[in-house]
Design a protein around this motif. Structure first.
Motif, PDB file in Angstrom:
ATOM      1  N   THR A 171      66.086  46.750  45.241  1.00  0.00           N
ATOM      2  CA  THR A 171      65.390  47.844  45.905  1.00  0.00           C
ATOM      3  C   THR A 171      66.387  48.923  46.292  1.00  0.00           C
ATOM      4  N   ALA A 172      65.906  50.158  46.363  1.00  0.00           N
ATOM      5  CA  ALA A 172      66.711  51.289  46.803  1.00  0.00           C
ATOM      6  C   ALA A 172      66.062  51.873  48.052  1.00  0.00           C
ATOM      7  N   TYR A 173      66.885  52.129  49.058  1.00  0.00           N
ATOM      8  CA  TYR A 173      66.415  52.689  50.329  1.00  0.00           C
ATOM      9  C   TYR A 173      67.158  53.980  50.624  1.00  0.00           C
ATOM     10  N   ILE A 174      66.471  54.899  51.306  1.00  0.00           N
ATOM     11  CA  ILE A 174      67.115  56.100  51.837  1.00  0.00           C
ATOM     12  C   ILE A 174      67.247  55.903  53.345  1.00  0.00           C
ATOM     13  N   HIS A 175      68.475  56.057  53.850  1.00  0.00           N
ATOM     14  CA  HIS A 175      68.741  55.985  55.284  1.00  0.00           C
ATOM     15  C   HIS A 175      69.133  57.385  55.758  1.00  0.00           C
ATOM     16  N   ASN A 176      68.572  57.803  56.895  1.00  0.00           N
ATOM     17  CA  ASN A 176      68.955  59.074  57.513  1.00  0.00           C
ATOM     18  C   ASN A 176      68.750  58.954  59.019  1.00  0.00           C
ATOM     19  N   ASN A 177      68.985  60.040  59.740  1.00  0.00           N
ATOM     20  CA  ASN A 177      68.891  59.992  61.203  1.00  0.00           C
ATOM     21  C   ASN A 177      67.458  59.833  61.696  1.00  0.00           C
ATOM     22  N   VAL A 178      66.496  60.297  60.941  1.00  0.00           N
ATOM     23  CA  VAL A 178      65.104  60.179  61.360  1.00  0.00           C
ATOM     24  C   VAL A 178      64.594  58.760  61.112  1.00  0.00           C
ATOM     25  N   LYS A 179      65.004  58.167  59.993  1.00  0.00           N
ATOM     26  CA  LYS A 179      64.582  56.808  59.640  1.00  0.00           C
ATOM     27  C   LYS A 179      65.817  55.947  59.396  1.00  0.00           C
ATOM     28  N   PRO A 180      66.506  55.525  60.475  1.00  0.00           N
ATOM     29  CA  PRO A 180      67.752  54.769  60.293  1.00  0.00           C
ATOM     30  C   PRO A 180      67.537  53.388  59.676  1.00  0.00           C
ATOM     31  N   GLU A 181      66.344  52.817  59.832  1.00  0.00           N
ATOM     32  CA  GLU A 181      66.078  51.521  59.218  1.00  0.00           C
ATOM     33  C   GLU A 181      65.896  51.638  57.711  1.00  0.00           C
ATOM     34  N   GLY A 182      65.664  52.840  57.250  1.00  0.00           N
ATOM     35  CA  GLY A 182      65.544  53.103  55.819  1.00  0.00           C
ATOM     36  C   GLY A 182      64.107  53.105  55.338  1.00  0.00           C
ATOM     37  N   VAL A 183      63.903  53.781  54.230  1.00  0.00           N
ATOM     38  CA  VAL A 183      62.602  53.854  53.578  1.00  0.00           C
ATOM     39  C   VAL A 183      62.806  53.455  52.127  1.00  0.00           C
ATOM     40  N   ARG A 184      62.008  52.495  51.635  1.00  0.00           N
ATOM     41  CA  ARG A 184      62.142  52.094  50.241  1.00  0.00           C
ATOM     42  C   ARG A 184      61.646  53.217  49.334  1.00  0.00           C
ATOM     43  N   VAL A 185      62.512  53.630  48.411  1.00  0.00           N
ATOM     44  CA  VAL A 185      62.162  54.719  47.510  1.00  0.00           C
ATOM     45  C   VAL A 185      62.110  54.282  46.054  1.00  0.00           C
ATOM     46  N   ALA A 186      62.535  53.044  45.749  1.00  0.00           N
ATOM     47  CA  ALA A 186      62.459  52.541  44.374  1.00  0.00           C
ATOM     48  C   ALA A 186      62.706  51.045  44.365  1.00  0.00           C
TER      49      ALA A 186
END
Length: 190
Positions: free
Chosen positions: A116-131
């Motif tokens: 799985t690939a996740y994007i982590h940023n300051n708004v969503k530090p837990e990450g969002v699965r993007v692929a």
């Protein structure tokens, strides 16, 4: 009354008995699932392919975000199409891509049968699965709202009034409408 003739009936073999039994059907099902699991385990995309495909899908999402955003089904259909296409790197705004790189981090996580690939940023530090990648392909699930691209103040100074006195006249809300009770004028008997 007819006499029973055993020559008319064929006896089933052990394999046929096994296939027709409940336990046999379950074992066959588990063998098929096991074969697919082994194939999935050996055909997971590599980390570099997963990262490259995910960044390509992010670029395609950034290109498509120029149009009006619609509902979730449009995101699913676009993501399905992104499996088979690649982004035109000349159409991606270099400033937008730099902002994405500065404020977002793509992380690849391996699992037993897929990645799985996740994007982590300051708004969503837990990450969002993007692929996620399975059977040698990378399937995107990215939406434009998953990325952090705009930074700025969310509000003004602490304690600032949202509506300052004197900026909005007292009569700006208009007049109350003339609301009348609704009376049914149909068949009064029913």
């Amino acid at each position: 009354m007819e006499k029973f003739n055993s020559n008319n009936y064929k006896q089933q073999t052990v394999v046929q008995d096994f296939r027709h039994s409940c336990l046999g059907k379950l074992i066959i099902l588990f063998v098929i699932i096991g074969v697919f699991a082994i194939i999935a385990m050996f055909t997971k995309p590599s980390d570099s392919m997963m990262l490259w495909q995910t960044e390509d899908n992010i670029k395609e999402c950034l290109i498509a975000s120029d149009s009006i955003q619609s509902d979730a089904i449009d995101d699913y259909v676009e993501n399905l199409g992104r499996i088979f296409t690649h982004a035109d790197s000349t159409e991606v705004d270099p400033e937008t891509w730099k902002i994405f790189i500065d404020h977002n981090q793509v992380a690849i996580y391996p699992h037993a049968l897929f990645k799985t690939a996740y994007i982590h940023n300051n708004v969503k530090p837990e990450g969002v699965r993007v692929a996620f990648g399975i059977f040698g392909i990378v399937i995107p699930t990215i939406k434009y709202s998953d990325m952090l691209l705009n930074l700025g103040n969310i509000r003004g100074e602490y304690g600032e009034q949202l509506i300052r006195r004197g900026t909005i006249p007292d009569n700006s809300l208009g007049e109350n409408p003339n609301v009348q009770p609704y009376h049914y004028k149909g068949d009064a008997d029913n």
